[in-house]
Scaffold this motif. Structure first.
Motif, PDB file in Angstrom:
ATOM      1  N   THR A  18      -1.428  -1.744  10.019  1.00 11.67           N
ATOM      2  CA  THR A  18      -2.159  -0.985   9.012  1.00 11.67           C
ATOM      3  C   THR A  18      -1.469   0.349   8.790  1.00 11.67           C
ATOM      4  O   THR A  18      -1.260   1.110   9.740  1.00 11.67           O
ATOM      5  N   THR A  59      -1.387   0.147  -0.887  1.00 10.68           N
ATOM      6  CA  THR A  59      -0.557  -0.286   0.230  1.00 10.68           C
ATOM      7  C   THR A  59       0.135  -1.613  -0.048  1.00 10.68           C
ATOM      8  O   THR A  59      -0.360  -2.439  -0.834  1.00 10.68           O
ATOM      9  N   GLY A  72      -3.526   5.766  -2.308  1.00 12.64           N
ATOM     10  CA  GLY A  72      -3.441   4.979  -1.088  1.00 12.64           C
ATOM     11  C   GLY A  72      -3.195   3.505  -1.293  1.00 12.64           C
ATOM     12  O   GLY A  72      -3.628   2.669  -0.497  1.00 12.64           O
ATOM     13  N   SER A 110      -1.487   4.095   6.953  1.00 17.03           N
ATOM     14  CA  SER A 110      -2.452   5.062   6.437  1.00 17.03           C
ATOM     15  C   SER A 110      -1.764   6.421   6.340  1.00 17.03           C
ATOM     16  O   SER A 110      -0.640   6.591   6.828  1.00 17.03           O
ATOM     17  N   ARG A 111      -2.428   7.371   5.696  1.00 18.38           N
ATOM     18  CA  ARG A 111      -1.848   8.712   5.600  1.00 18.38           C
ATOM     19  C   ARG A 111      -2.947   9.752   5.599  1.00 18.38           C
ATOM     20  O   ARG A 111      -4.086   9.477   5.213  1.00 18.38           O
ATOM     21  N   ILE A 163       2.995   2.994   1.327  1.00 17.36           N
ATOM     22  CA  ILE A 163       1.723   3.524   0.834  1.00 17.36           C
ATOM     23  C   ILE A 163       2.008   4.591  -0.215  1.00 17.36           C
ATOM     24  O   ILE A 163       2.951   5.379  -0.070  1.00 17.36           O
TER      25      ILE A 163
END
Length: 128
Positions: A69, A58, A56, A71-72, A51
């Motif tokens: 999935t 990916t 964002g 995410s950050r 990512i």
């Protein structure tokens, strides 16, 4: 100096879920790329997902698309990996990695060499 610390691994049955976390410290990650790799016993370390810290964007390896999935949370300098519908072939040590430089066109997000910073790894075991 950069430190990456993973957590959240464990033992789960086939079809179960786990959520991994990676906390980064030591420098800001305002524009880096962060990724998850994994390494099963006797196998090469392989790319799982990445990512970009800004935007964002990916990327996923084909075998985890639709199940994992990434995410950050920029404010917490933390990256996550939600893993659903786990399979025995997902069993591995999962590593968090961070790039030194910001994302650029041509960045090989799947290549270990793009990431000089690594965590210590967290074991994920999926029983059949």
């Amino acid at each position: 100096q950069v430190q990456l610390v993973e957590s959240g691994g464990g033992l789960v049955q086939t079809g179960g879920s786990l959520r991994l976390s990676c906390v980064a410290s030591g420098r800001t990650f305002s524009s880096n790329v962060m990724a998850w790799f994994r390494q099963a016993p006797g196998k090469e370390r392989e790319f799982v997902t990445a990512i970009t810290w800004i935007g964002g964007r990916t990327y996923y390896r084909d075998s985890v698309k639709g199940r994992f999935t990434i995410s950050r949370d920029n404010a917490k300098n933390t990256m996550y990996l939600q893993m659903n519908t786990l399979k025995p072939k997902d069993t591995a040590v999962y590593y968090c990695a961070a790039s030194r430089h910001p994302y650029y066109s041509g960045f090989e997000y799947y290549a270990k060499g793009e990431y000089p910073y690594w965590g210590q790894g967290t074991q994920v075991t999926v029983s059949s």
